[in-house]
Design a protein around this motif. Structure first.
Motif, short mmCIF file in Angstrom:
data_model
loop_
_atom_site.label_atom_id
_atom_site.label_comp_id
_atom_site.label_asym_id
_atom_site.label_seq_id
_atom_site.Cartn_x
_atom_site.Cartn_y
_atom_site.Cartn_z
N GLY A 448 16.68 33.26 -2.32
CA GLY A 448 17.40 34.51 -2.40
C GLY A 448 16.91 35.37 -3.54
O GLY A 448 16.24 34.90 -4.47
N VAL A 449 17.26 36.65 -3.50
CA VAL A 449 16.85 37.58 -4.54
C VAL A 449 17.50 37.22 -5.88
O VAL A 449 16.84 37.22 -6.92
N VAL A 450 18.79 36.88 -5.85
CA VAL A 450 19.49 36.52 -7.08
C VAL A 450 18.87 35.28 -7.70
O VAL A 450 18.64 35.21 -8.91
N ALA A 451 18.57 34.28 -6.87
CA ALA A 451 17.94 33.06 -7.37
C ALA A 451 16.58 33.36 -8.00
O ALA A 451 16.22 32.79 -9.03
N ALA A 452 15.83 34.27 -7.38
CA ALA A 452 14.53 34.65 -7.93
C ALA A 452 14.68 35.36 -9.27
O ALA A 452 13.93 35.10 -10.21
N CYS A 453 15.67 36.27 -9.38
CA CYS A 453 15.89 36.99 -10.63
C CYS A 453 16.27 36.05 -11.77
O CYS A 453 15.88 36.26 -12.93
N LEU A 454 17.02 35.02 -11.45
CA LEU A 454 17.48 34.07 -12.48
C LEU A 454 16.55 32.86 -12.60
O LEU A 454 16.86 31.92 -13.32
N ARG A 455 15.47 32.89 -11.86
CA ARG A 455 14.45 31.83 -11.91
C ARG A 455 15.01 30.47 -11.50
O ARG A 455 14.74 29.43 -12.12
N LEU A 456 15.79 30.47 -10.43
CA LEU A 456 16.42 29.25 -9.96
C LEU A 456 15.70 28.66 -8.74
O LEU A 456 16.15 27.64 -8.20
N GLU A 457 14.60 29.31 -8.29
CA GLU A 457 13.91 28.85 -7.09
C GLU A 457 12.56 28.25 -7.45
O GLU A 457 11.61 28.30 -6.65
N ARG A 458 12.46 27.65 -8.62
CA ARG A 458 11.17 27.14 -9.08
C ARG A 458 10.64 25.99 -8.24
O ARG A 458 9.43 25.80 -8.13
N ARG A 459 11.53 25.17 -7.65
CA ARG A 459 11.03 24.05 -6.86
C ARG A 459 10.30 24.55 -5.61
O ARG A 459 9.21 24.08 -5.29
N SER A 460 10.91 25.50 -4.88
CA SER A 460 10.23 26.02 -3.69
C SER A 460 8.99 26.81 -4.08
O SER A 460 7.97 26.76 -3.39
N GLU A 461 9.04 27.50 -5.22
CA GLU A 461 7.87 28.24 -5.70
C GLU A 461 6.73 27.28 -6.05
O GLU A 461 5.56 27.54 -5.79
N ALA A 462 7.11 26.13 -6.63
CA ALA A 462 6.11 25.11 -6.96
C ALA A 462 5.46 24.56 -5.70
O ALA A 462 4.24 24.31 -5.65
N ALA A 463 6.26 24.36 -4.66
CA ALA A 463 5.72 23.85 -3.40
C ALA A 463 4.76 24.85 -2.77
O ALA A 463 3.70 24.47 -2.24
N ILE A 464 5.11 26.13 -2.81
CA ILE A 464 4.23 27.18 -2.27
C ILE A 464 2.92 27.21 -3.04
O ILE A 464 1.83 27.28 -2.47
#
Length: 589
Positions: A448-464
């Motif tokens: 989500g956009v909010v998760a991205a703004c707060l840097r809470l999506e690092r696990r999926s970003e790491a997988a990408i």
């Protein structure tokens, strides 16, 4: 922690200056902070997604008026006024975006001028908003029973908001959504192919920019405790855009730099020019315009572009790498070898009086490498565009795994398992090779956009990131992984496109002239790569003009001429067919 250092340092420095500076300096810093919030939204909207808006001042006005009406008329507290003003701003932005973002080219900025003027006059003509006189005696902002009335105290709150906004926007742009927003500007068709909903991303950028303007309007109402239409006119909206252009439209810190430069220059000119000229007047407006022209000539990418190395250094200090615990992306189940994977049935495409594709029918079976060849103008790329959804069929149909896909959008067709490269390379030229390939895996993750703004999506970003790095190493671009994609020679850009397509985990890979621009050693590497891809269960449909390359690579060939199928079969059979020889060499052959 290192990643947060610039924002913490900025906040500490500004609060320290405000604690010891005089009243005029404090006031100027407060306005710089308010303007920075609006300009930061325009960095996302204009600099990143390429949507020019002259109407951001109107969003500031919506939030300021909502705050004033609720605080004076209903005794609402700051939390209520903040939530209500942001809700009003977001609603207005969503409605305007639904209408405005359908436009493109010069019509888009013209429409922002139109609704910006309309809202300005609306503010001045509604009695509930006090008309042109405005609303005064706004109650002071109260925090836990303490009234925040002084410029220094409110200034601290303003700059806390600025630092937090910078942090959130920087995180957003360094995320899956950030890559999508950049791709909307650089190559919208390519972005759609890899799962980016470009309309949705444009609306996200539009609403986000409006919300940042809304926070500025909420703070403005409590800072002045008086609101009238004057600060929300078109001229102020143009000034906000100037701030972004001068500071650097593509840089987060450009918003702060531009707001500071424009505000300080205007104040300095207002104080200095009357003394120099010896008479009063609006001479500062003339000088201000000349100053803007000089800045645009000397720093066409903005002042922040000259300090971009600092941002890269901080990113390097922060590691800017995936966490150790990397997740994995979902993978597609490969269809059984030999099954009819793609079926083109009597496909026709007409452009006015020209028939580019006429009654084309063929099948591609799972596990094959099939070549589509023909002389220039035969209709090969048009057929590719029909299969991928870029163009719509005039008649006939295309099926993929027994599902009719003709009539679907490129994003929907990509979702069923078809990925492609382009005849003319499409990418984000200023972003790194790694970021371009990471975009290919966009649909394989959710955040989500909010998760991205707060840097809470690092696990999926790491997988990408891990998937993109794997594909880059696989195609042999690991030595240029962190270079801007636009700096690569054409041959390597084509290989980059293949890596990006592979990152999407396709069942069918459509390659449009992948060997064009490659040297002989690079073609040999590409040959081995495509054979390896086929061995892993990915089917390949390829258009290529290099006959030696394609004849040795494919299992079957499909030959087109003037939009029609003239021959189909194994390379040896096709090579000796009289119709193929005639199509390539003419009747004399």
């Amino acid at each position: 922690m290192v990643r947060h250092l610039p924002y913490l340092a900025l906040l500490a420095a500004i609060i320290l200056v405000q604690a010891i500076a005089g009243g005029q300096t404090v006031s100027m810093l407060n306005y710089v902070g308010l303007y920075s919030l609006v300009a930061l939204g325009l960095v996302v909207l204009t600099g990143i997604t390429g949507q020019t808006s002259f109407g951001q001042a109107a969003f500031v006005g919506i939030a300021a008026y909502a705050t004033a009406v609720l605080a004076t008329g209903y005794g609402a507290g700051p939390v209520t006024t903040l939530l209500a003003s942001l809700a009003a701003t977001a609603f207005a932005a969503w409605v305007i975006a639904a209408i405005t973002l359908r436009l493109s080219g010069h019509y888009l900025p013209l429409s922002t001028i139109a609704w910006g003027i309309s809202l300005f006059y609306l503010f001045g003509n509604l009695e509930i908003l006090g008309g042109h006189t405005g609303i005064d005696h706004i109650p002071a902002l109260s925090v836990f029973g303490h009234e925040v009335t002084g410029g220094r105290e409110l200034g601290a709150l303003i700059w806390v908001c600025v630092a937090f906004a910078l942090f959130c926007v920087a995180n957003l742009l360094d995320s899956r959504h950030g890559r999508a927003l950049r791709a909307v500007k650089d190559a919208a068709l390519m972005a759609e192919t890899f799962g980016v909903d470009t309309v949705k991303e444009k609306r996200i950028a539009f609403v986000l920019a409006a919300l940042l303007a809304g926070i500025s309007g909420w703070l403005y109402a409590y800072l002045l405790r008086f609101v009238n239409p004057s600060p929300f006119g078109l001229n102020i909206g143009i000034e906000y855009l100037f701030m972004v252009v001068v500071g650097g439209a593509g840089y987060v810190w450009g918003a702060l730099i531009g707001a500071a430069v424009i505000t300080l220059a205007r104040e300095w000119l207002q104080d200095f020019l009357p003394t120099l000229v010896g008479t009063s007047g609006n001479f500062e407006t003339i000088a201000f315009g000349l100053l803007i022209v000089v800045l645009l000539h000397r720093a066409d990418q903005g002042i922040a572009a000259h300090f971009a190395f600092l941002g890269r250094r901080f990113a390097g200090m922060a590691g800017n790498s995936a966490p150790a615990a990397q997740g994995t992306l979902p993978s597609r189940e490969r269809p059984p070898r030999g099954k009819d994977l793609l079926v083109v049935d009597k496909a026709v495409k007409r452009f006015s009086g020209l028939t580019a594709v006429s009654e084309m029918s063929f099948e591609v079976k799972a596990g094959e490498i099939v070549g589509l060849i023909g002389p220039n103008g035969a209709g090969k790329s048009t057929l590719f565009n029909l299969i991928s959804g870029t163009l719509s069929l005039t008649s006939g149909e295309v099926r993929f795994e027994d599902r009719v896909i003709s009539g679907l959008t490129p994003r929907q067709i990509g979702a069923v398992g078809i990925s492609r490269t382009f005849q003319h390379v499409k990418m984000m030229p200023e972003r790194s090779v790694l970021e371009n390939v990471m975009l290919g895996a966009h649909r394989r993750a959710r955040s989500g956009v909010v998760a991205a703004c707060l840097r809470l999506e690092r696990r999926s970003e790491a997988a990408i990131r891990a998937e993109a790095e794997r594909q880059i190493v696989r195609v042999g671009l690991d030595d240029v992984m962190h270079l801007p994609a636009g700096s690569l020679p054409l041959g390597k850009q084509r290989i980059l496109e293949i890596a990006r397509a592979l990152a999407s985990d396709p069942a069918l890979l459509i390659l449009d002239e992948p060997a064009a621009g490659l040297r002989l050693p690079e073609k040999r590497l590409l040959y081995r790569l495509l054979k390896q891809i086929r061995a892993e269960g990915i089917t390949i449909l390829i258009v290529e003009h290099d006959m030696d390359f394609v004849m040795s690579l494919v299992d079957r060939l499909i030959v087109m001429s003037f939009g029609q199928l003239i021959c189909e079969g194994e390379p040896a059979k096709v090579q000796s067919d009289a119709r193929v020889v005639e199509a390539y060499l003419g009747d004399a052959a």
